[in-house]
Motif scaffolding. Structure first.
Motif, PDB file in Angstrom:
ATOM      1  N   SER A   1     170.975  24.297 -56.628  1.00 20.98           N
ATOM      2  CA  SER A   1     169.886  24.730 -57.517  1.00 20.98           C
ATOM      3  C   SER A   1     168.512  24.466 -56.908  1.00 20.98           C
ATOM      4  O   SER A   1     167.490  24.816 -57.513  1.00 20.98           O
ATOM      5  CB  SER A   1     170.009  24.064 -58.890  1.00 20.98           C
ATOM      6  OG  SER A   1     170.193  22.674 -58.763  1.00 20.98           O
ATOM      7  N   ILE A   2     168.460  23.869 -55.717  1.00 24.23           N
ATOM      8  CA  ILE A   2     167.202  23.784 -54.967  1.00 24.23           C
ATOM      9  C   ILE A   2     166.902  25.174 -54.435  1.00 24.23           C
ATOM     10  O   ILE A   2     167.697  25.750 -53.690  1.00 24.23           O
ATOM     11  CB  ILE A   2     167.303  22.778 -53.805  1.00 24.23           C
ATOM     12  CG1 ILE A   2     167.586  21.372 -54.338  1.00 24.23           C
ATOM     13  CG2 ILE A   2     166.020  22.790 -52.980  1.00 24.23           C
ATOM     14  CD1 ILE A   2     167.810  20.334 -53.254  1.00 24.23           C
TER      15      ILE A   2
ATOM     16  N   TRP B   1     163.771  17.322 -61.793  1.00 21.85           N
ATOM     17  CA  TRP B   1     164.241  18.113 -60.652  1.00 21.85           C
ATOM     18  C   TRP B   1     164.993  17.240 -59.659  1.00 21.85           C
ATOM     19  O   TRP B   1     166.065  17.610 -59.156  1.00 21.85           O
ATOM     20  CB  TRP B   1     163.049  18.780 -59.981  1.00 21.85           C
ATOM     21  CG  TRP B   1     163.378  19.644 -58.805  1.00 21.85           C
ATOM     22  CD1 TRP B   1     163.640  20.990 -58.817  1.00 21.85           C
ATOM     23  CD2 TRP B   1     163.462  19.233 -57.427  1.00 21.85           C
ATOM     24  NE1 TRP B   1     163.883  21.445 -57.530  1.00 21.85           N
ATOM     25  CE2 TRP B   1     163.787  20.382 -56.666  1.00 21.85           C
ATOM     26  CE3 TRP B   1     163.308  18.017 -56.771  1.00 21.85           C
ATOM     27  CZ2 TRP B   1     163.944  20.349 -55.281  1.00 21.85           C
ATOM     28  CZ3 TRP B   1     163.471  17.965 -55.390  1.00 21.85           C
ATOM     29  CH2 TRP B   1     163.784  19.118 -54.665  1.00 21.85           C
ATOM     30  N   THR B   2     164.477  16.066 -59.368  1.00 21.58           N
ATOM     31  CA  THR B   2     165.117  15.149 -58.434  1.00 21.58           C
ATOM     32  C   THR B   2     166.462  14.678 -58.970  1.00 21.58           C
ATOM     33  O   THR B   2     167.463  14.647 -58.240  1.00 21.58           O
ATOM     34  CB  THR B   2     164.212  13.936 -58.159  1.00 21.58           C
ATOM     35  OG1 THR B   2     162.952  14.389 -57.676  1.00 21.58           O
ATOM     36  CG2 THR B   2     164.843  13.007 -57.138  1.00 21.58           C
TER      37      THR B   2
ATOM     38  N   GLU C   1     160.341  26.416 -54.688  1.00 14.35           N
ATOM     39  CA  GLU C   1     159.961  26.740 -56.057  1.00 14.35           C
ATOM     40  C   GLU C   1     159.539  25.443 -56.737  1.00 14.35           C
ATOM     41  O   GLU C   1     160.326  24.493 -56.815  1.00 14.35           O
ATOM     42  CB  GLU C   1     161.165  27.367 -56.767  1.00 14.35           C
ATOM     43  CG  GLU C   1     160.946  27.752 -58.198  1.00 14.35           C
ATOM     44  CD  GLU C   1     162.213  28.318 -58.806  1.00 14.35           C
ATOM     45  OE1 GLU C   1     162.303  29.543 -58.977  1.00 14.35           O
ATOM     46  OE2 GLU C   1     163.129  27.528 -59.077  1.00 14.35           O
TER      47      GLU C   1
ATOM     48  N   PRO D   1     158.909  22.708 -59.390  1.00 15.80           N
ATOM     49  CA  PRO D   1     159.414  22.398 -60.741  1.00 15.80           C
ATOM     50  C   PRO D   1     158.283  21.938 -61.650  1.00 15.80           C
ATOM     51  O   PRO D   1     157.252  21.433 -61.197  1.00 15.80           O
ATOM     52  CB  PRO D   1     160.397  21.262 -60.472  1.00 15.80           C
ATOM     53  CG  PRO D   1     159.827  20.552 -59.282  1.00 15.80           C
ATOM     54  CD  PRO D   1     159.206  21.638 -58.423  1.00 15.80           C
ATOM     55  N   SER D   2     158.500  22.075 -62.944  1.00 15.39           N
ATOM     56  CA  SER D   2     157.519  21.588 -63.910  1.00 15.39           C
ATOM     57  C   SER D   2     157.622  20.082 -64.093  1.00 15.39           C
ATOM     58  O   SER D   2     156.655  19.422 -64.485  1.00 15.39           O
ATOM     59  CB  SER D   2     157.710  22.283 -65.261  1.00 15.39           C
ATOM     60  OG  SER D   2     159.032  22.093 -65.734  1.00 15.39           O
ATOM     61  N   ASN D   3     158.803  19.529 -63.798  1.00 14.85           N
ATOM     62  CA  ASN D   3     159.042  18.096 -63.944  1.00 14.85           C
ATOM     63  C   ASN D   3     159.751  17.612 -62.682  1.00 14.85           C
ATOM     64  O   ASN D   3     160.951  17.840 -62.518  1.00 14.85           O
ATOM     65  CB  ASN D   3     159.877  17.812 -65.190  1.00 14.85           C
ATOM     66  CG  ASN D   3     160.042  16.321 -65.477  1.00 14.85           C
ATOM     67  OD1 ASN D   3     160.251  15.525 -64.567  1.00 14.85           O
ATOM     68  ND2 ASN D   3     159.976  15.952 -66.748  1.00 14.85           N
ATOM     69  N   SER D   4     159.017  16.951 -61.785  1.00 12.75           N
ATOM     70  CA  SER D   4     159.601  16.568 -60.500  1.00 12.75           C
ATOM     71  C   SER D   4     160.680  15.499 -60.642  1.00 12.75           C
ATOM     72  O   SER D   4     161.648  15.478 -59.881  1.00 12.75           O
ATOM     73  CB  SER D   4     158.503  16.079 -59.547  1.00 12.75           C
ATOM     74  OG  SER D   4     157.832  14.955 -60.083  1.00 12.75           O
TER      75      SER D   4
ATOM     76  N   GLU E   1     168.456  16.134 -60.970  1.00  8.75           N
ATOM     77  CA  GLU E   1     169.443  17.211 -61.013  1.00  8.75           C
ATOM     78  C   GLU E   1     169.866  17.698 -59.635  1.00  8.75           C
ATOM     79  O   GLU E   1     170.970  18.208 -59.473  1.00  8.75           O
ATOM     80  CB  GLU E   1     168.881  18.388 -61.814  1.00  8.75           C
ATOM     81  CG  GLU E   1     168.697  18.101 -63.294  1.00  8.75           C
ATOM     82  CD  GLU E   1     168.058  19.263 -64.029  1.00  8.75           C
ATOM     83  OE1 GLU E   1     167.477  20.158 -63.342  1.00  8.75           O
ATOM     84  OE2 GLU E   1     168.117  19.286 -65.268  1.00  8.75           O
ATOM     85  N   ASN E   2     169.001  17.532 -58.661  1.00  6.94           N
ATOM     86  CA  ASN E   2     169.225  18.195 -57.372  1.00  6.94           C
ATOM     87  C   ASN E   2     169.505  17.278 -56.192  1.00  6.94           C
ATOM     88  O   ASN E   2     170.080  17.724 -55.194  1.00  6.94           O
ATOM     89  CB  ASN E   2     168.018  19.068 -57.025  1.00  6.94           C
ATOM     90  CG  ASN E   2     167.877  20.246 -57.943  1.00  6.94           C
ATOM     91  OD1 ASN E   2     168.721  21.131 -57.982  1.00  6.94           O
ATOM     92  ND2 ASN E   2     166.796  20.261 -58.714  1.00  6.94           N
TER      93      ASN E   2
END
Length: 248
Positions: A227-228, A182-183, A174, A176-179, A185-186
């Motif tokens: 959440s990934i 996303w990184t 999926e 993300p809008s902001n990589s 957080e994940n």
């Protein structure tokens, strides 16, 4: 490229990178907890040098269990096995091209822990205990660089890390809008290191390290959070990857 020479054979490195406990849990099994032995279902991924080991037959090898509980499971395209086994100590075995690998587990109605693996080239990740007959389905991490147990030093830096963290999954992710967010957080690295940027393409994630290098003689743990997700909504099991740097 993955090479068996990159595994940790030094006893001190092995102690840092191979802690005795790798845990899993399942809140759906709270009702099964009790004082008596029971049979539960477990699942996990078998990997060799960080790459999913496909098509090997994993069997229950502990002689203390009755024959009626003995069963086996052939790992799927993500290296995942599914087994029904009694709670308590367990030994899993498989043969990889003639190499016999033994995995010691402790299984409870609440989870499973890895105690020991007799060959440092192999690992078990994404362990889970689930309700009998209800096999869970995940987004799978099928390979990574670094992989669990890797020792990175001046002899292999260019063929292993080489300034990047790389993860490959079983399905398209999926997007993300902001990589960068996303990184953050994940994909958690402890101790923390700087990232230049993250590239997400289909089923691959590449994280470019700031400065392109890592501090020497440091044990690291990378945690991939649940959440990934894939495009189809599957989540990865929380996964830890432990590696260490040597002399550069």
């Amino acid at each position: 490229m993955f090479s068996s020479t990159n595994c940790y054979f030094n006893p001190l490195v092995n102690d840092l990178l191979n802690p005795k406990v790798e845990e899993s849990d399942s809140s759906a099994l709270l009702g099964l907890a009790g004082g008596s032995a029971s049979t539960v279902s477990i699942t996990g991924q078998i990997k060799k040098l960080g790459v999913s080991l496909v098509g090997v037959e994993v069997s229950l090898g502990t002689t203390s269990f009755s024959s009626k509980n003995t069963n086996s499971s052939t790992t799927n395209t993500a290296g995942r096995f599914y087994l029904n086994i009694p709670t308590g100590p367990a030994t899993l075995q498989f043969s990889d091209g003639g190499t016999l690998v033994t995995i010691q587990l402790m299984v409870t109605p609440m989870g499973a822990t890895v105690g020991f693996i007799n060959n440092s080239s192999y690992s078990v990740q994404s362990l889970d205990v689930y309700v009998l007959g209800e096999e869970p389905v995940y987004l799978e991490l099928t390979s990574s660089m670094p992989y669990d147990g890797l020792l990175v030093d001046n002899s292999n830096y260019g063929t292993t890390i080489n300034g990047n963290l790389v993860f490959k999954f079983s399905e398209f992710l999926e997007m993300p809008s902001n990589s960068a967010l996303w990184t953050a957080e994940n994909i958690i690295v402890n101790p923390s290191i700087g990232f230049e940027y993250t590239s997400i393409s289909k089923d691959n994630v590449t994280i470019v390290l700031a400065g392109g290098s890592l501090p020497p003689f440091t044990p690291f743990t990378i945690t991939l959070n649940s959440s990934i997700k894939s495009e189809t909504g599957k989540s990865i099991r929380p996964t830890s990857i432990r590696f260490m740097t040597g002399e550069f």
